[in-house]
Design an enzyme around this catalytic site. Sequence first.
Site, PDB file in Angstrom:
ATOM      1  N   GLY A 150       0.294  -1.681  -0.002  1.00 27.11           N
ATOM      2  CA  GLY A 150       0.113   0.361  -0.252  1.00 27.11           C
ATOM      3  C   GLY A 150       0.916   1.369   0.007  1.00 27.11           C
ATOM      4  O   GLY A 150       0.585   2.319  -0.861  1.00 27.11           O
ATOM      5  N   CYS A 175       5.107  -5.845   3.887  1.00 28.87           N
ATOM      6  CA  CYS A 175       4.185  -5.585   4.594  1.00 28.87           C
ATOM      7  C   CYS A 175       4.603  -3.390   3.676  1.00 28.87           C
ATOM      8  O   CYS A 175       5.296  -4.017   2.633  1.00 28.87           O
ATOM      9  CB  CYS A 175       4.974  -4.869   5.853  1.00 28.87           C
ATOM     10  SG  CYS A 175       3.786  -3.514   7.233  1.00 28.87           S
ATOM     11  N   HIS A 219      11.168  -3.936   7.658  1.00 25.23           N
ATOM     12  CA  HIS A 219      11.550  -3.017   8.586  1.00 25.23           C
ATOM     13  C   HIS A 219      13.232  -2.671   8.146  1.00 25.23           C
ATOM     14  O   HIS A 219      13.557  -2.260   9.048  1.00 25.23           O
ATOM     15  CB  HIS A 219      11.512  -4.102   9.318  1.00 25.23           C
ATOM     16  CG  HIS A 219       9.785  -4.560   9.689  1.00 25.23           C
ATOM     17  ND1 HIS A 219       9.613  -5.448   8.837  1.00 25.23           N
ATOM     18  CD2 HIS A 219       8.209  -3.745   9.933  1.00 25.23           C
ATOM     19  CE1 HIS A 219       8.352  -5.858   8.909  1.00 25.23           C
ATOM     20  NE2 HIS A 219       8.013  -4.775   9.903  1.00 25.23           N
ATOM     21  N   GLU A 272       3.047 -10.948   6.771  1.00 22.27           N
ATOM     22  CA  GLU A 272       4.289 -10.901   6.884  1.00 22.27           C
ATOM     23  C   GLU A 272       5.191 -11.816   7.443  1.00 22.27           C
ATOM     24  O   GLU A 272       4.615 -13.099   7.661  1.00 22.27           O
ATOM     25  CB  GLU A 272       4.817 -10.704   8.157  1.00 22.27           C
ATOM     26  CG  GLU A 272       6.536 -10.391   8.456  1.00 22.27           C
ATOM     27  CD  GLU A 272       6.920  -9.589   9.800  1.00 22.27           C
ATOM     28  OE1 GLU A 272       6.839  -8.746  10.760  1.00 22.27           O
ATOM     29  OE2 GLU A 272       7.511 -10.598  10.201  1.00 22.27           O
TER      30      GLU A 272
END
Length: 762
Positions: A439, A733, A701, A672
Amino acid sequence: MPVTTANLGFPRIGPRRELKKALEAFWAGRIDEGALRDTARRLRAANWARQRDAGIDVIPSNDFSLYDQVLDTSVMLGAIPAPYRALGPQDSLAVYFAMARGTRSDQGGDLPAQEMTKWFDTNYHFVVPEVGPDQDFTLCAAKPLGEFAEALALGHRTRPVLLGPVTWLLLAKSNQAGFDPLTLLPAILPLYRELLSRLRAAGAQWVQIDEPALVLDLDERARSALRTAYAALCGPDSPRIMLATYFGGLADNRELALSLPVDGLHLDLVRAPEQLEPVLDGAREDLVVSAGAIDGRNVWKCDLAALLDRLGPAARARREIQLAPSCSLLHAPIDLALETELDPQLAEWLAFAVQKLEELALLRLGLEHGPYVIADELAANADAIAARRGSALTNDPAVRARVAEVAPDWTRRALPVERRLARQRERLRLPSLPTTTIGSFPQTEAVRKARAEHRKGTLDQAGYDAFLRAETERAIRRQESLGLDVLVHGEFERNDMVQYFGERLSGFAFTRAGWVQSYGSRCVRPPILYGDVARPRAMTVNWWRHAQGLTERPVKGMLTGPVTILQWSFVRDDQPRAETCRQIALAIRDEVADLEKAGARIVQIDEAALREGLPLRRADWNDYLGWAVACFRLAAAVAAPETQIHTHMCYSEFNDIIDAIGAMDADVISIETARSKMELLDAFATCRYPAQIGPGVYDIHSPRVPSTDEMRALLVKARGAFDPGQLWVNPDCGLKTRRWEDVEPALANMVAAARLVRAETG
Ligand SMILES: Nc1nc2c(c(=O)[nH]1)N[C@@H](CNc1ccc(C(=O)N[C@@H](CCC(=O)N[C@@H](CCC(=O)N[C@@H](CCC(=O)O)C(=O)O)C(=O)O)C(=O)O)cc1)CN2
Ligand SMILES: [Zn+2]
């Protein structure tokens, strides 16, 4: 006996996020280690002074951290996997930040970050300790000793906070299948003993040892580990030990906790008020009971009169009572006094970390000397509580009426998943292993600057919109040239995936400075959900329409789900969470309908926090999962069968809730998995998950760029567990925390990996 006030931990980011800014400047090479450490020292000094000024008797030290207190503990014990250990001395920042963030190839390294996961049921993330059978430990006590001495030099004899050995081991993961980290307890106890005796020698009279594991369902191994640990740690060489439990009640672990030879026991009386009496009845007479009476997880003012009533009998007994927040104040915003723009009526109902400490001090006065010594404050508090209870702000009859109208078929899609997927295949005509992202794209300096200027009024609405539209267009073009199959608009208009929606819904309020640490330097400003929730108008449709107008490829509508909005807000405590969640679900449902009407073929409803909201005790799971899943379905089920509903979850351990994940009845779920190397997939494979799934192949991350080979290997692994038609290819993510310089090559590698595996599959 005297009543004292104590704190379990104070937010460390600083009232103006000084720590965040210093960390990011250090990582970018703009300041050196000395400057970072100076900022840290100044923040600690200011925090201690604030706590003393608020009237706190027992002030913590070693609650500060440059990144995470669990990582601090791992480093303190020398639980540092070999590749990181090679980077420098045990207490060096090089080792510490490499474990936290990985190292980048353009800076000569290529280490992944250690895994990160949610701290119990909070939105705080810790770095997961990693241990193995031939683990050796070496104590480096510099941090707790240093911070104790630092405070002492400033005139504060603090109570150092340590994460307890049993909780640390229960949170650790093994680097070898079948190995149980808890078997390492005998190896770490001598280090804890050594540390305790050095703290005592340095002048610490008490330490706080956190064992929040005591509020979980524990098996006999864990219980016996606790007995062994505290038999070893309590003794004449140690300071007195305040054993801290929080985030729930002791329940069936109560007798165990009371049997430990510790000197004090902290109870969370907000989550589990009912445990006070049985603990007082069952405890040794010399056990100091720390009453965690003020909510450390929410922002509402306490009800002083009610607390005086409840705690009165305990305070008059012979035992020493300490008054404390329910848990560390790490999870609360720092200071209400910084909020100049809140509705004054609402502000009257609130207490942030500093105000909570002042509440403790008042409570102590009232308990020690009688309510009349705090008569004025009591009256003001009672007024605020009554005003909130009776306020029209919290009650919207139209919302109530709509919730009452919800019928069972509102939560059911018109066709079962197989038939929906068939129609969607027809309509979307995607290649096998379709590629997409979750997104958000980088929230660059320029994006934040534009938003800040817009807020200040130096960039007008038209200018801000034009900027965002251009940014969205650039993102669409980039995705097209990368060759992604399903596109996103990039979320540039959003400050945060929860705050953005809160700002567009009624019933929410926002702070200027109410930052709470989420992980490392990353913070969130949870909205305050104080009233009934309604959606005055569409929230995302124009952005979606703009993006879809720029490309032939499908662009996903992008929404945050009701459970996640609930979970990441400070939520009203005057009605059940399930009730509040249903109101949010109806608002999101209307947005799904509007996106569909505008032509969206795919709508993603993120439920990143669904797993995190799971109660800590299994006995409470079914109730939660029942309403949480129903709320997601209430939001999603308005979509026609040919509209593809995606959902996304991060850091989720699904093995034990896989049925609930299936019951959400999404068409596609992205999860994830990159950091755990696809460990999660077994659950989906064993239950024969009927829908489609995108196991993350790119750990977002860390700034590290994963190679094509590495992602190809993960896809091959995933392909082994699913039908070829079931798999999607995506990162773990959203990419908002990354830079385009890292994102573009990483996504190019991801698309290349997908194409390789497609070709191999034929
Ligand atoms: N709520 C929430 N929880 C979550 C996630 C999430 O996305 N949201 N993701 C998972 C991981 N957690 C994360 C939490 C935060 C961030 C993050 O990037 N946070 C940003 C802040 C995001 C934000 O609110 N930005 C605002 C405010 C930016 C800002 O700092 N503005 C300054 C002013 C700047 C200026 O004047 O130049 C200010 O307000 O002081 C905006 O973009 O508008 C940060 O710490 O840097 C990422 C992941 C789990 N939990
Ligand atoms: Zn996510």
